[in-house]
Design a protein around this motif. Structure first.
Motif, PDB file in Angstrom:
ATOM      1  N   LYS A  44       0.818  -1.220   0.000  1.00 17.39           N
ATOM      2  CA  LYS A  44       0.000   0.000   0.000  1.00 17.39           C
ATOM      3  C   LYS A  44       0.850   1.268   0.000  1.00 17.39           C
ATOM      4  O   LYS A  44       0.354   2.356  -0.314  1.00 17.39           O
ATOM      5  N   LYS A  45       2.128   1.119   0.323  1.00 19.84           N
ATOM      6  CA  LYS A  45       3.035   2.266   0.308  1.00 19.84           C
ATOM      7  C   LYS A  45       3.500   2.603  -1.106  1.00 19.84           C
ATOM      8  O   LYS A  45       4.125   3.637  -1.345  1.00 19.84           O
ATOM      9  N   VAL A  46       3.207   1.710  -2.053  1.00 18.37           N
ATOM     10  CA  VAL A  46       3.572   1.927  -3.457  1.00 18.37           C
ATOM     11  C   VAL A  46       2.408   2.629  -4.154  1.00 18.37           C
ATOM     12  O   VAL A  46       1.316   2.087  -4.266  1.00 18.37           O
ATOM     13  N   ASP A  47       2.635   3.850  -4.599  1.00 14.02           N
ATOM     14  CA  ASP A  47       1.571   4.644  -5.220  1.00 14.02           C
ATOM     15  C   ASP A  47       1.632   4.526  -6.740  1.00 14.02           C
ATOM     16  O   ASP A  47       2.527   5.059  -7.391  1.00 14.02           O
ATOM     17  N   LEU A  48       0.648   3.808  -7.285  1.00 13.40           N
ATOM     18  CA  LEU A  48       0.566   3.657  -8.737  1.00 13.40           C
ATOM     19  C   LEU A  48      -0.768   4.167  -9.270  1.00 13.40           C
ATOM     20  O   LEU A  48      -1.224   3.755 -10.346  1.00 13.40           O
ATOM     21  N   LYS A  49      -1.392   5.058  -8.527  1.00  7.61           N
ATOM     22  CA  LYS A  49      -2.687   5.605  -8.958  1.00  7.61           C
ATOM     23  C   LYS A  49      -2.538   6.289 -10.314  1.00  7.61           C
ATOM     24  O   LYS A  49      -1.594   7.032 -10.563  1.00  7.61           O
ATOM     25  N   GLY A  50      -3.486   5.985 -11.212  1.00  4.99           N
ATOM     26  CA  GLY A  50      -3.446   6.562 -12.556  1.00  4.99           C
ATOM     27  C   GLY A  50      -2.573   5.784 -13.521  1.00  4.99           C
ATOM     28  O   GLY A  50      -2.503   6.121 -14.710  1.00  4.99           O
ATOM     29  N   GLU A  51      -1.893   4.762 -13.027  1.00  5.65           N
ATOM     30  CA  GLU A  51      -1.017   3.938 -13.867  1.00  5.65           C
ATOM     31  C   GLU A  51      -1.749   2.663 -14.308  1.00  5.65           C
ATOM     32  O   GLU A  51      -2.633   2.160 -13.603  1.00  5.65           O
ATOM     33  N   THR A  52      -1.370   2.157 -15.452  1.00  8.05           N
ATOM     34  CA  THR A  52      -1.955   0.921 -15.968  1.00  8.05           C
ATOM     35  C   THR A  52      -0.864  -0.124 -16.153  1.00  8.05           C
ATOM     36  O   THR A  52       0.229   0.190 -16.637  1.00  8.05           O
ATOM     37  N   LEU A  53      -1.166  -1.353 -15.758  1.00 11.51           N
ATOM     38  CA  LEU A  53      -0.248  -2.474 -15.937  1.00 11.51           C
ATOM     39  C   LEU A  53      -0.916  -3.490 -16.856  1.00 11.51           C
ATOM     40  O   LEU A  53      -1.983  -4.026 -16.542  1.00 11.51           O
ATOM     41  N   THR A  54      -0.312  -3.733 -18.016  1.00  8.53           N
ATOM     42  CA  THR A  54      -0.868  -4.724 -18.951  1.00  8.53           C
ATOM     43  C   THR A  54      -0.096  -6.034 -18.795  1.00  8.53           C
ATOM     44  O   THR A  54       1.134  -6.051 -18.746  1.00  8.53           O
ATOM     45  N   ILE A  55      -0.839  -7.129 -18.697  1.00  8.12           N
ATOM     46  CA  ILE A  55      -0.258  -8.458 -18.497  1.00  8.12           C
ATOM     47  C   ILE A  55      -0.841  -9.414 -19.528  1.00  8.12           C
ATOM     48  O   ILE A  55      -2.052  -9.455 -19.733  1.00  8.12           O
ATOM     49  N   PHE A  56       0.027 -10.165 -20.168  1.00 10.26           N
ATOM     50  CA  PHE A  56      -0.414 -11.174 -21.129  1.00 10.26           C
ATOM     51  C   PHE A  56       0.125 -12.524 -20.673  1.00 10.26           C
ATOM     52  O   PHE A  56       1.315 -12.659 -20.381  1.00 10.26           O
ATOM     53  N   GLY A  57      -0.754 -13.526 -20.589  1.00 10.13           N
ATOM     54  CA  GLY A  57      -0.310 -14.816 -20.103  1.00 10.13           C
ATOM     55  C   GLY A  57      -1.130 -15.976 -20.628  1.00 10.13           C
ATOM     56  O   GLY A  57      -2.061 -15.801 -21.425  1.00 10.13           O
ATOM     57  N   PRO A  58      -0.811 -17.193 -20.160  1.00  5.55           N
ATOM     58  CA  PRO A  58      -1.461 -18.401 -20.673  1.00  5.55           C
ATOM     59  C   PRO A  58      -2.718 -18.806 -19.922  1.00  5.55           C
ATOM     60  O   PRO A  58      -3.416 -19.727 -20.341  1.00  5.55           O
ATOM     61  N   TRP A  59      -2.995 -18.134 -18.787  1.00  9.91           N
ATOM     62  CA  TRP A  59      -4.074 -18.601 -17.914  1.00  9.91           C
ATOM     63  C   TRP A  59      -5.440 -18.204 -18.448  1.00  9.91           C
ATOM     64  O   TRP A  59      -5.726 -17.034 -18.687  1.00  9.91           O
ATOM     65  N   ARG A  60      -6.291 -19.229 -18.622  1.00  7.26           N
ATOM     66  CA  ARG A  60      -7.655 -19.026 -19.093  1.00  7.26           C
ATOM     67  C   ARG A  60      -8.581 -19.860 -18.211  1.00  7.26           C
ATOM     68  O   ARG A  60      -8.141 -20.711 -17.453  1.00  7.26           O
ATOM     69  N   GLY A  61      -9.865 -19.612 -18.347  1.00  3.41           N
ATOM     70  CA  GLY A  61     -10.824 -20.408 -17.593  1.00  3.41           C
ATOM     71  C   GLY A  61     -10.629 -20.268 -16.096  1.00  3.41           C
ATOM     72  O   GLY A  61     -10.492 -19.166 -15.567  1.00  3.41           O
ATOM     73  N   GLU A  62     -10.601 -21.398 -15.401  1.00  7.20           N
ATOM     74  CA  GLU A  62     -10.467 -21.385 -13.946  1.00  7.20           C
ATOM     75  C   GLU A  62      -9.149 -20.781 -13.503  1.00  7.20           C
ATOM     76  O   GLU A  62      -9.100 -20.023 -12.528  1.00  7.20           O
ATOM     77  N   ASP A  63      -8.063 -21.077 -14.213  1.00  5.58           N
ATOM     78  CA  ASP A  63      -6.773 -20.492 -13.849  1.00  5.58           C
ATOM     79  C   ASP A  63      -6.790 -18.976 -13.982  1.00  5.58           C
ATOM     80  O   ASP A  63      -6.132 -18.259 -13.214  1.00  5.58           O
ATOM     81  N   GLU A  64      -7.523 -18.477 -14.958  1.00  2.00           N
ATOM     82  CA  GLU A  64      -7.646 -17.021 -15.097  1.00  2.00           C
ATOM     83  C   GLU A  64      -8.316 -16.412 -13.868  1.00  2.00           C
ATOM     84  O   GLU A  64      -7.877 -15.383 -13.343  1.00  2.00           O
ATOM     85  N   GLU A  65      -9.374 -17.043 -13.402  1.00  2.88           N
ATOM     86  CA  GLU A  65     -10.074 -16.541 -12.216  1.00  2.88           C
ATOM     87  C   GLU A  65      -9.167 -16.570 -10.996  1.00  2.88           C
ATOM     88  O   GLU A  65      -9.180 -15.651 -10.166  1.00  2.88           O
ATOM     89  N   LEU A  66      -8.396 -17.626 -10.873  1.00  2.00           N
ATOM     90  CA  LEU A  66      -7.472 -17.730  -9.743  1.00  2.00           C
ATOM     91  C   LEU A  66      -6.383 -16.657  -9.834  1.00  2.00           C
ATOM     92  O   LEU A  66      -6.032 -16.027  -8.835  1.00  2.00           O
ATOM     93  N   ALA A  67      -5.864 -16.447 -11.044  1.00  2.00           N
ATOM     94  CA  ALA A  67      -4.851 -15.407 -11.229  1.00  2.00           C
ATOM     95  C   ALA A  67      -5.417 -14.031 -10.899  1.00  2.00           C
ATOM     96  O   ALA A  67      -4.766 -13.213 -10.234  1.00  2.00           O
ATOM     97  N   ARG A  68      -6.632 -13.782 -11.352  1.00  2.81           N
ATOM     98  CA  ARG A  68      -7.260 -12.487 -11.088  1.00  2.81           C
ATOM     99  C   ARG A  68      -7.411 -12.246  -9.587  1.00  2.81           C
ATOM    100  O   ARG A  68      -7.246 -11.112  -9.118  1.00  2.81           O
ATOM    101  N   SER A  69      -7.703 -13.312  -8.830  1.00  5.68           N
ATOM    102  CA  SER A  69      -7.881 -13.147  -7.383  1.00  5.68           C
ATOM    103  C   SER A  69      -6.592 -12.695  -6.702  1.00  5.68           C
ATOM    104  O   SER A  69      -6.634 -12.076  -5.645  1.00  5.68           O
ATOM    105  N   VAL A  70      -5.444 -13.003  -7.324  1.00 10.00           N
ATOM    106  CA  VAL A  70      -4.160 -12.529  -6.802  1.00 10.00           C
ATOM    107  C   VAL A  70      -3.881 -11.116  -7.295  1.00 10.00           C
ATOM    108  O   VAL A  70      -3.473 -10.234  -6.520  1.00 10.00           O
ATOM    109  N   LEU A  71      -4.118 -10.870  -8.567  1.00  7.53           N
ATOM    110  CA  LEU A  71      -3.874  -9.544  -9.145  1.00  7.53           C
ATOM    111  C   LEU A  71      -4.716  -8.466  -8.467  1.00  7.53           C
ATOM    112  O   LEU A  71      -4.296  -7.300  -8.378  1.00  7.53           O
ATOM    113  N   ASP A  72      -5.882  -8.857  -7.986  1.00 12.03           N
ATOM    114  CA  ASP A  72      -6.761  -7.890  -7.317  1.00 12.03           C
ATOM    115  C   ASP A  72      -6.077  -7.217  -6.126  1.00 12.03           C
ATOM    116  O   ASP A  72      -6.323  -6.036  -5.853  1.00 12.03           O
TER     117      ASP A  72
END
Length: 452
Positions: A44-72
């Motif tokens: 929370k000490k890292v301020d990235l407000k207004g910044e965008t991070l683009t990520i491209f990967g192999p995870w789809r379906g259930e793995d995508e949902e699991l990955a998203r739960s971490v990225l959140d």
């Protein structure tokens, strides 16, 4: 990993966007003491407000949902907006995007060969010697993982480009505890004990192994995992490394020996359910089902950590099915406890502050624990709390991973596609069909020589 992706994929590019500070977090920060919540406070000490991070990967379906739960958590803590996308043909897509000058900030890939290709074209950002040192110090068998993340750039200079994250454990043998108990069998701790167990099962009138190599156009691939496991248990890791680079040929005695050891099992009608003729004809997804029939058609099945997805619906992992580490040879103590793995590596393809902070996030125990606590994730990160694993099976796989003295990536994934996803596969079909190990080795080597 490419083998697992043959099981099925989405038909179109998938994408999701995690807006800053709007995610519903899977685990409420501070509530479960198993997690390293201090990492979230630091994030929370890292301020990235207004910044965008683009990520491209192999995870789809259930793995995508699991990955998203971490990225959140990264989005929630830093204020960054995360845009994740994937594609059925992600290997080709990442090459197109990077060469077109429109890469994502972060690329996540399971193929070291593809990563080397990107690095050699100058399309990756070095993560630095300090990150390589962090991997060596913080991952079990750290030297192995640091080497896996090291590639040569366009000038031929080696650098650390890829951080391993989310690992699949191979070298597992699956069995039914109830069937073992009823027959009086014990889990072998060495290859010598495994050979004695095989003899006992045969003497009792049963078949030790269920083996199936069928996989459509990829038929043969399960046998490559056998060969790789045997290589790691009969040869020093340096020999394995030379083999996958064609610095020693398939016809080398070390490789032929591994082929011979597997062939002695797979071509012996007494050793395999259905006999040798069934090995290539049986689909790999169906082959473990013999473990659970009454009476059992077999007692052992060699396959990676994903195979429970194809067990009968009523089979409960940890109760009706369990696994053990494909053991080392007692006669070769110098080789320790080697392990074959697959998995994904994270790299920067378009440098930015959010990308750098994301790599730092993956060096926090929390980034691992959040996925560990759910499913389909194991890690070699020693500081991640093993008690966060979402099941005993995952925890056991995680322990096998952290107990490994040497780790090597799936050999066929390290070879050129025409070999690792071509001649090696077809060679395994020939091998179980009765062709000699020497002739199979010569055929594969001839194919490799043709692409030099």
């Amino acid at each position: 990993m490419k083998k697992r992706l043959l099981l099925g994929a989405a038909l179109a590019t998938l994408a999701f966007c995690a807006p800053a500070s709007s995610a519903e977090l899977k685990f409420k920060p501070g509530e479960d003491s198993r997690f390293h919540w201090a990492d979230f406070d630091d994030l929370k000490k890292v301020d990235l407000k207004g910044e965008t991070l683009t990520i491209f990967g192999p995870w789809r379906g259930e793995d995508e949902e699991l990955a998203r739960s971490v990225l959140d958590y990264f989005a929630e803590a830093t204020g960054a907006e995360i845009k994740y996308s994937s594609s059925e043909n992600y290997e080709q897509q990442i090459v197109i995007d990077t060469q077109a000058g429109s890469p994502p900030n972060i690329a996540i890939l399971p193929q070291p060969g593809l990563i080397q290709d990107l690095a050699s074209k100058g399309l990756l950002t070095p993560l630095g010697d300090e990150t390589a040192k962090w991997v060596k110090d913080n991952y079990a068998a750290g030297e192995s993982w640091a080497a896996l993340g090291t590639y040569k750039d366009k000038d031929g200079k080696s650098g650390f480009y890829a951080l391993p994250y989310k690992i699949d454990v191979k070298g597992l043998v699956w069995y039914s505890p109830d069937n073992f108990d009823e027959a009086g069998y014990k889990v072998p701790k060495t290859q010598e004990e495994l050979a004695e167990l095989e003899k006992k099962i045969v003497a009792d009138g049963h078949k030790p192994w269920c083996i199936g190599l069928g996989s459509g156009g990829a038929t043969g691939w399960p046998a490559t995992d056998w060969i790789e496991d045997i290589m790691l248990r009969t040869q020093p890791p340096e020999v394995y490394d030379k083999w996958v680079k064609n610095e020693i040929p398939f016809t080398d005695p070390a490789v032929v020996n591994a082929l011979t050891i597997f062939a002695k099992i797979a071509t012996d009608d007494q050793m395999v359910d259905g006999g040798a003729a069934a090995v290539a004809a049986t689909d790999f997804r169906d082959s473990p089902k013999g473990l659970f029939t009454v009476p059992p058609k077999c007692y052992l099945h060699h396959q990676a950590s994903f195979i429970p997805s194809f067990f009968p619906a009523n089979v409960k992992l940890g109760q009706d099915a369990d696994f053990f580490y494909f053991p080392p040879y007692a006669a070769k103590p110098e080789l320790g406890t080697p392990l074959e793995v697959a998995g994904t590596l994270v790299m920067i393809t378009k440098d930015s502050k959010p990308a750098r902070e994301f790599i730092k996030f993956l060096q926090m125990p929390l980034a691992h624990e959040l996925w560990m606590a759910q499913k389909s994730f194991v890690t070699p990160f020693k500081a991640a709390n093993k008690d966060t694993y979402g099941s005993e099976a995952l925890k056991k796989q995680g322990e096998i991973l952290t107990d490994a003295t040497t780790v090597r990536f799936d050999g066929s994934d390290l070879m050129p596609g025409k070999i690792g996803a071509g001649a090696f596969w077809t060679g395994m079909v020939d091998l179980v069909g009765g062709k000699s190990p020497q002739d199979v080795a010569a055929d594969i080597q001839k194919a490799w020589d043709a692409i030099k």
